[in-house]
Design an enzyme around this catalytic site. Structure first.
Site, PDB file in Angstrom:
ATOM      1  N   TYR A 143      19.004 -11.317 -10.206  1.00  0.00           N
ATOM      2  CA  TYR A 143      18.739 -10.446  -9.064  1.00  0.00           C
ATOM      3  C   TYR A 143      18.409 -11.255  -7.814  1.00  0.00           C
ATOM      4  CZ  TYR A 143      16.427  -7.337  -5.809  1.00  0.00           C
ATOM      5  OH  TYR A 143      16.078  -6.670  -4.675  1.00  0.00           O
TER       6      TYR A 143
ATOM      7  N   HIS B 180      17.759  -5.757   7.662  1.00  0.00           N
ATOM      8  CA  HIS B 180      16.386  -5.337   7.380  1.00  0.00           C
ATOM      9  C   HIS B 180      15.477  -5.443   8.612  1.00  0.00           C
ATOM     10  CE1 HIS B 180      17.785  -5.209   3.341  1.00  0.00           C
ATOM     11  NE2 HIS B 180      16.592  -5.173   2.777  1.00  0.00           N
TER      12      HIS B 180
ATOM     13  N   ASN C  54      10.368 -10.832   1.044  1.00  0.00           N
ATOM     14  CA  ASN C  54       9.750 -10.106  -0.064  1.00  0.00           C
ATOM     15  C   ASN C  54       8.291 -10.542  -0.171  1.00  0.00           C
ATOM     16  OD1 ASN C  54      11.409  -9.342  -3.235  1.00  0.00           O
ATOM     17  ND2 ASN C  54      10.800  -8.041  -1.565  1.00  0.00           N
TER      18      ASN C  54
ATOM     19  N   TYR D 132     -32.972   8.935  10.313  1.00  0.00           N
ATOM     20  CA  TYR D 132     -32.190   8.065   9.429  1.00  0.00           C
ATOM     21  C   TYR D 132     -31.407   6.988  10.183  1.00  0.00           C
ATOM     22  CZ  TYR D 132     -32.916  11.437   5.600  1.00  0.00           C
ATOM     23  OH  TYR D 132     -33.453  12.256   4.642  1.00  0.00           O
TER      24      TYR D 132
ATOM     25  N   ARG E  93     -34.167   4.416  10.567  1.00  0.00           N
ATOM     26  CA  ARG E  93     -34.843   4.023   9.332  1.00  0.00           C
ATOM     27  C   ARG E  93     -33.876   3.460   8.290  1.00  0.00           C
ATOM     28  NH1 ARG E  93     -37.215   8.472   5.565  1.00  0.00           N
ATOM     29  NH2 ARG E  93     -36.976   9.662   7.501  1.00  0.00           N
TER      30      ARG E  93
ATOM     31  N   PHE F 212       5.383  -8.004  -4.885  1.00  0.00           N
ATOM     32  CA  PHE F 212       5.487  -7.622  -3.470  1.00  0.00           C
ATOM     33  C   PHE F 212       4.744  -6.332  -3.162  1.00  0.00           C
ATOM     34  CE2 PHE F 212       9.333  -6.347  -5.837  1.00  0.00           C
ATOM     35  CZ  PHE F 212       9.080  -4.989  -5.917  1.00  0.00           C
TER      36      PHE F 212
ATOM     37  N   GLU G 223      13.064   2.287  -5.361  1.00  0.00           N
ATOM     38  CA  GLU G 223      11.723   1.874  -4.946  1.00  0.00           C
ATOM     39  C   GLU G 223      10.925   3.154  -4.709  1.00  0.00           C
ATOM     40  OE1 GLU G 223      12.729  -0.654  -1.656  1.00  0.00           O
ATOM     41  OE2 GLU G 223      13.867  -1.999  -2.962  1.00  0.00           O
TER      42      GLU G 223
END
Length: 509
Positions: free
Chosen positions: A52, A82, A194, A277, A280, A326, A411
């Site tokens: 791959y 990409h 990646n 608060y 404190r 990834f 994916e």
């Protein structure tokens, strides 16, 4: 010089690189591992094995075999296709860290790139060439594909880069520094994109600024204590040791040290028995945020030294394993957690602002105005702080609980970690403005109480704040005071002025 090994990069070294302009180099031993893993890739290509990302397409195209003569074209097509980032670019510090973290990951010797790829990444760092990387467009699984593709474009002489304060083409930036564009070969494009380096780089910047915000919050809260004549008994060591949280105990120690010898603080029963608060519980609330910072730092330092691409090469190429390193879920969780921690500093700070401006809650002039009624004083400063706090509540919604399938459902679960990291940066910016507003109000309250009665250390905080915001003698456009004081807090991240005071306080306490 900071030496990258792929295993040992720390947050402290990152500070040296970013703020002390330390140069970066790769260790020879790590580069030897890079060369070894490269030989394994070349053998796979030569033998035409089906692996791959080396001899196949990507994502849903993982079943498409690529001819040996098309390997370089495959990598170039990958980067260009990409590079789909959108929106405003990341700050240059983030782009710089992306380069460093990507190089450090490749130096683990599990990615199969040529040593020259690592060298060129570090060349960009040392020449201060910072790729223009759009912030939006990453799902945070399969890595930060779109942002990292924009980063890689500059290695190829394409895309855009910041160099010496100017945005220019990647090719021009390389020419100005005498660097040659790279031609990517088998697996190199995939190995470069990646990964989780966009979310991690922004995450580290977030952490560094959040750490300084934490110190600022403690110091500013101490000044507010004096403005409201707060009760110091709640900060006694015994009560915090009794609970057992280290960070809570440390915050209480810092507050006690800041307020030592104050003539404005009170004890139980002098004016009131207990404070609200927001006064404190400063150690409990601030301390809990400090706990989160410890968790986030641990996860970031792991990720800075992680192999996050796919596939990874082991045993000299005998094992090439496709996995999912990834996936950004660990950093997505960390950033969502940091969002909450930073938002809470703002949340409690805004409540302290309200206690200083609301005449029903204190004995100060209404809204800290010198001429109440004719002048509104800090009335709308509190509005603005409240708006930022409310906005933070929206941004603090966890990005990591969302997912959306991509690549034809191959994916099918993603982290949204980069979105979480970006939203975290916005929350930190908002929180910085809220703390700046509290600082302005606390200084004004001190003016009414008598600056000469402040503790020696809080007086230094008062004097530092007055360098950006003069005493309010009459209404004016407070926007400028708020922005200058915000900038002062941000700049403290890059030097030791405020933090230096804090360290001295801890050592002397």
């Amino acid at each position: 010089m900071v030496t990258l090994t792929g295993h040992s990069l720390t947050i402290e070294q990152v500070k040296q690189i970013l703020w002390k302009q330390e140069r970066v180099e790769a260790s020879p031993e790590a580069m030897a591992k890079v060369a070894e893993s490269r030989r394994a890739v070349e053998e796979i290509v030569a033998s035409e094995k089906v692996v791959y990302g080396i001899t196949t397409g990507f994502g849903k195209f993982s079943d498409v075999l690529i001819a040996q003569e098309d390997v370089e074209t495959l990598q170039l097509n990958l980067i260009r296709s990409h590079a789909c980032g959108i929106g405003e670019p990341f700050p240059e510090d983030v782009s710089r860290l992306m380069l460093i973290f990507r190089a450090n990951a490749l130096l683990k010797g599990l990615s199969g790139v040529r040593p020259v790829v690592v060298e060129r990444l570090l060349d960009l760092v040392n020449h201060r060439i910072h790729p223009v990387v759009p912030q939006q467009g990453s799902l945070g699984a399969s890595g930060d594909l779109a942002p990292l593709s924009h980063l890689v474009l500059v290695l190829l002489g394409e895309g855009e880069a910041f160099y010496q304060g100017e945005k220019m083409s990647g090719g021009d930036a390389l020419k100005k520094t005498g660097l040659e564009p790279l031609t990517l070969t088998a697996k190199e494009g995939l190995a470069l994109i990646n990964g989780t380096q966009a979310m991690t780089a922004q995450g580290v910047i977030n952490y560094l600024h959040a750490e300084q915000l934490g110190y600022a919050a403690d110091g500013i809260a101490a000044l507010t204590m004096e403005g409201l004549r707060g009760i110091t008994d709640a900060f006694e060591e015994e009560i915090h040791i009794a609970r057992g949280y280290k960070e809570q105990t440390e915050v209480a120690k810092r507050i006690r040290a800041y307020l030592e010898n104050s003539q404005l603080t009170t004890r139980q029963g002098e004016l009131r028995v207990q404070d609200a608060y927001s006064l404190r519980c400063i150690p409990q609330v601030h301390g809990a945020s400090w706990q989160v910072l410890g968790y986030v730092k641990e996860k970031l330092e792991i990720e800075m030294n992680a192999a996050t691409d796919n596939p990874l090469i082991f045993d000299g190429g005998k094992k090439v394993i496709s996995g999912g390193n990834f996936h950004g879920q660990p950093i997505a969780f960390a950033m969502d957690f940091l969002k909450i921690a930073a938002a809470e500093w703002a949340n409690i700070s805004e409540r302290r602002i309200e206690r200083m401006v609301n005449p029903q809650l204190n004995d100060l002039p209404p809204f800290l105005s010198s001429n109440p009624g004719l002048e509104s004083g800090a009335m709308i400063m509190q509005y603005a702080a409240a708006a930022l706090v409310s906005e933070n509540k929206t941004l603090a919604h966890p990005a990591s609980v969302d997912s959306i399938p991509s690549s034809a459902n191959q994916e099918d679960h993603v982290s949204m970690g980069t979105i979480g990291s970006r939203h975290c940066a916005q929350i930190i910016a908002n929180t910085r403005r809220v703390l700046a507003t509290e600082w302005i109000c606390a200084m004004q309250a001190a003016d009414f109480r008598g600056v000469e009665r402040l503790a020696p250390r809080t007086k230094k905080i008062y004097e530092l704040g007055r360098t950006s915001c003069a005493s309010i003698m009459a209404d004016r456009v407070f926007h400028y005071d708020m922005e200058r004081t915000t900038e002062l807090i941000e700049n403290l991240c890059y030097n030791d002025t405020f933090l230096g005071l804090q360290k001295n306080t801890l050592m002397e306490a």
